[in-house]
Design a protein around this motif. Structure first.
Motif, PDB file in Angstrom:
ATOM      1  N   GLU A 161     -68.682  44.371  -0.237  1.00  0.00           N
ATOM      2  CA  GLU A 161     -67.378  44.841  -0.038  1.00  0.00           C
ATOM      3  C   GLU A 161     -67.212  45.845   1.004  1.00  0.00           C
ATOM      4  N   GLY A 162     -68.304  46.816   1.210  1.00  0.00           N
ATOM      5  CA  GLY A 162     -68.140  47.621   2.147  1.00  0.00           C
ATOM      6  C   GLY A 162     -68.302  46.973   3.638  1.00  0.00           C
ATOM      7  N   PHE A 163     -68.901  45.735   3.658  1.00  0.00           N
ATOM      8  CA  PHE A 163     -69.155  45.030   4.881  1.00  0.00           C
ATOM      9  C   PHE A 163     -67.716  44.312   5.348  1.00  0.00           C
ATOM     10  N   LEU A 164     -67.050  43.621   4.354  1.00  0.00           N
ATOM     11  CA  LEU A 164     -65.820  43.067   4.461  1.00  0.00           C
ATOM     12  C   LEU A 164     -64.741  44.159   5.029  1.00  0.00           C
ATOM     13  N   THR A 165     -64.851  45.475   4.060  1.00  0.00           N
ATOM     14  CA  THR A 165     -63.754  46.436   4.633  1.00  0.00           C
ATOM     15  C   THR A 165     -64.118  46.967   5.992  1.00  0.00           C
ATOM     16  N   SER A 166     -65.313  47.199   6.600  1.00  0.00           N
ATOM     17  CA  SER A 166     -65.591  47.407   7.730  1.00  0.00           C
ATOM     18  C   SER A 166     -65.148  46.416   8.849  1.00  0.00           C
ATOM     19  N   PHE A 167     -65.406  45.322   8.596  1.00  0.00           N
ATOM     20  CA  PHE A 167     -64.973  43.944   9.334  1.00  0.00           C
ATOM     21  C   PHE A 167     -63.357  44.267   9.474  1.00  0.00           C
ATOM     22  N   PHE A 168     -62.725  44.015   8.378  1.00  0.00           N
ATOM     23  CA  PHE A 168     -61.073  44.070   8.507  1.00  0.00           C
ATOM     24  C   PHE A 168     -60.418  45.094   8.933  1.00  0.00           C
ATOM     25  N   SER A 169     -61.257  46.478   9.041  1.00  0.00           N
ATOM     26  CA  SER A 169     -60.807  47.621   9.458  1.00  0.00           C
ATOM     27  C   SER A 169     -60.945  47.442  11.064  1.00  0.00           C
ATOM     28  N   PHE A 170     -62.061  47.042  11.319  1.00  0.00           N
ATOM     29  CA  PHE A 170     -62.316  46.958  12.684  1.00  0.00           C
ATOM     30  C   PHE A 170     -61.327  45.706  13.446  1.00  0.00           C
ATOM     31  N   MET A 171     -60.910  44.766  12.587  1.00  0.00           N
ATOM     32  CA  MET A 171     -59.826  43.853  13.199  1.00  0.00           C
ATOM     33  C   MET A 171     -58.451  44.383  13.424  1.00  0.00           C
ATOM     34  N   ARG A 172     -58.175  45.451  12.156  1.00  0.00           N
ATOM     35  CA  ARG A 172     -56.833  46.092  12.391  1.00  0.00           C
ATOM     36  C   ARG A 172     -56.642  47.382  13.380  1.00  0.00           C
ATOM     37  N   ARG A 173     -57.893  47.817  13.792  1.00  0.00           N
ATOM     38  CA  ARG A 173     -57.716  48.938  14.748  1.00  0.00           C
ATOM     39  C   ARG A 173     -58.019  48.560  16.201  1.00  0.00           C
ATOM     40  N   LYS A 174     -58.881  47.619  16.339  1.00  0.00           N
ATOM     41  CA  LYS A 174     -59.168  47.290  17.614  1.00  0.00           C
ATOM     42  C   LYS A 174     -58.701  45.929  18.241  1.00  0.00           C
ATOM     43  N   THR A 175     -58.008  45.233  17.099  1.00  0.00           N
ATOM     44  CA  THR A 175     -57.336  43.919  17.646  1.00  0.00           C
ATOM     45  C   THR A 175     -55.862  43.549  17.159  1.00  0.00           C
ATOM     46  N   ASP A 176     -55.146  42.522  17.650  1.00  0.00           N
ATOM     47  CA  ASP A 176     -54.087  42.396  17.120  1.00  0.00           C
ATOM     48  C   ASP A 176     -53.940  41.279  16.122  1.00  0.00           C
ATOM     49  N   PHE A 177     -55.112  41.344  15.372  1.00  0.00           N
ATOM     50  CA  PHE A 177     -55.364  40.206  14.444  1.00  0.00           C
ATOM     51  C   PHE A 177     -54.227  40.414  13.250  1.00  0.00           C
ATOM     52  N   GLY A 235     -53.389  34.762  10.983  1.00  0.00           N
ATOM     53  CA  GLY A 235     -54.913  35.524  10.596  1.00  0.00           C
ATOM     54  C   GLY A 235     -55.250  35.004   9.409  1.00  0.00           C
ATOM     55  N   ARG A 236     -54.446  34.857   8.353  1.00  0.00           N
ATOM     56  CA  ARG A 236     -54.914  34.318   6.760  1.00  0.00           C
ATOM     57  C   ARG A 236     -55.592  32.850   7.194  1.00  0.00           C
ATOM     58  N   GLU A 237     -54.680  32.069   7.998  1.00  0.00           N
ATOM     59  CA  GLU A 237     -55.065  30.668   8.553  1.00  0.00           C
ATOM     60  C   GLU A 237     -56.418  30.568   9.004  1.00  0.00           C
ATOM     61  N   PHE A 238     -56.544  31.704   9.881  1.00  0.00           N
ATOM     62  CA  PHE A 238     -57.933  31.605  10.570  1.00  0.00           C
ATOM     63  C   PHE A 238     -58.979  31.889   9.600  1.00  0.00           C
ATOM     64  N   VAL A 239     -58.946  32.697   8.681  1.00  0.00           N
ATOM     65  CA  VAL A 239     -59.994  33.010   7.849  1.00  0.00           C
ATOM     66  C   VAL A 239     -60.276  31.981   6.785  1.00  0.00           C
ATOM     67  N   LEU A 240     -59.310  31.369   6.402  1.00  0.00           N
ATOM     68  CA  LEU A 240     -59.576  30.037   5.523  1.00  0.00           C
ATOM     69  C   LEU A 240     -60.445  29.007   6.381  1.00  0.00           C
TER      70      LEU A 240
END
Length: 335
Positions: free
Chosen positions: A20-36, A43-48
């Motif tokens: 949970e912490g890993f995924l939270t950190s990952f998506f937090s990074f994508m939100r803060r550092k990218t236009d994901f 984005g949802r399409e990419f994840v799936l």
């Protein structure tokens, strides 16, 4: 190339304290550092998409392993059948027939074939029989090799109700469980060359004789946590170095010292950040070898369930929450 970042990811997973912490950190990074998240549908399409891609790889590998297993079983069956045929040929009786009998057999006539008589067996003296019987009795009385018996070692030691112990050729570590909330000043450890006694509030908590002598001047004991439990952690050097102990305290179930893992390198050679990670991985691997789940596997399963419930917009219909030792979404394999 696929395993290039495994070490970094494992460090992040441990630092994040689970999936949970890993995924939270990952998506937090994508939100803060990218236009994901600027195009959430994409984005949802990419994840799936990449989830399905890795799932296909997993399923393909699983099928290949199953095929290998079937091939091995089939080859084993053929080998056993071939072995049985060879044994049958060895035990088959050979009979001798005359020319007339051979012609009769060719014509399909019902002919009784007389087996070739074997020469009489030599007579065995009574004294020789008795000598053989005595030899058999002596073999029965010979001591058996007990070194090949015992529990499968866990970190070259074992797990008991009161403590977990491990060893190297020179050193033994005992993690002795103690109750929570007891002041440290009420805990006493009395260690001699051959004996251990730990008291809590004046009452004996654990007492016993070591498997062998120790170097009492080199022993160290502290109060800390091990596997999230409060412990007295006792470390000491063996009096006779370069040997494997079968148990820490006499009377406990012994391990099979033939199955301990030789030392290849010293953990002390690792830096302060890497050593705890490696030690935890080693403990988890020993627990799996003993048929026990790692401590974080159950926790990871619960975290994944929580993540799925918090993100209903994502399609997890093909994801499975599996048991210990299986690779799937939600499990991280340290191997």
């Amino acid at each position: 190339m696929e395993e290039k970042f495994d070490g970094m990811f494992m460090t992040i997973v441990n630092e994040s304290k689970g999936i949970e912490g890993f995924l939270t950190s990952f998506f937090s990074f994508m939100r803060r550092k990218t236009d994901f998240f600027s195009t959430p549908d994409k984005g949802r399409e990419f994840v799936l998409k990449y989830f399905e891609e890795q799932n296909r790889v997993y399923q393909d590998n699983k099928r290949k392993e199953e095929q290998k297993t079937k091939q091995k079983e089939e080859q084993k069956r053929k080998d056993e059948e071939k072995k049985k045929q060879e044994e049958a040929r060895k035990t088959a009786k050979v009979v001798e027939v005359t020319d007339e009998e051979a012609e009769a057999i060719k014509r399909g006539q019902d002919l009784t074939i007389t087996e070739k008589k074997e020469p009489p067996k030599p007579q065995v003296k009574v004294e020789e029989v008795k000598d053989e019987e005595k030899k058999d009795e002596d073999k029965k009385d010979e001591p058996k090799d007990d070194d090949d018996k015992g529990l499968i070692p866990v970190n070259n030691g074992s797990i008991t109700d009161q403590y977990v112990w491990s060893q190297s050729l020179r050193e033994v570590t005992m993690n002795i469980f103690i109750p929570e909330g007891i002041p440290s000043k009420n805990i006493k450890a009395n260690v001699t060359v051959t004996h251990l006694k730990i008291t809590i509030g004046g009452k004996v908590h654990i007492e016993g004789e070591f498997f062998d002598k120790i170097k009492v001047d080199d022993h160290v004991w502290t109060i800390d946590t091990f596997e999230k439990k409060r412990c007295v952690i006792l470390t000491f050097d063996k009096f006779e170095g370069q040997s494997w102990w079968k148990c820490a305290l006499k009377g406990e179930t012994e391990i099979n010292t033939k199955k301990v893992e030789p030392e290849n390198s010293q953990l002390s050679d690792l830096d302060s950040e890497t050593r705890p990670v490696v030690e935890k991985m080693m403990i988890d691997q020993r627990r799996k070898a003993a048929g026990m789940p790692t401590l974080e596997e159950e926790k990871n399963k619960d975290m994944l369930k929580g993540f799925m419930s918090q993100h209903p917009e994502m399609d997890f219909s093909k994801a499975k929450i599996t048991g210990p030792g299986q690779n799937s979404f939600g499990n991280f394999n340290s191997n």
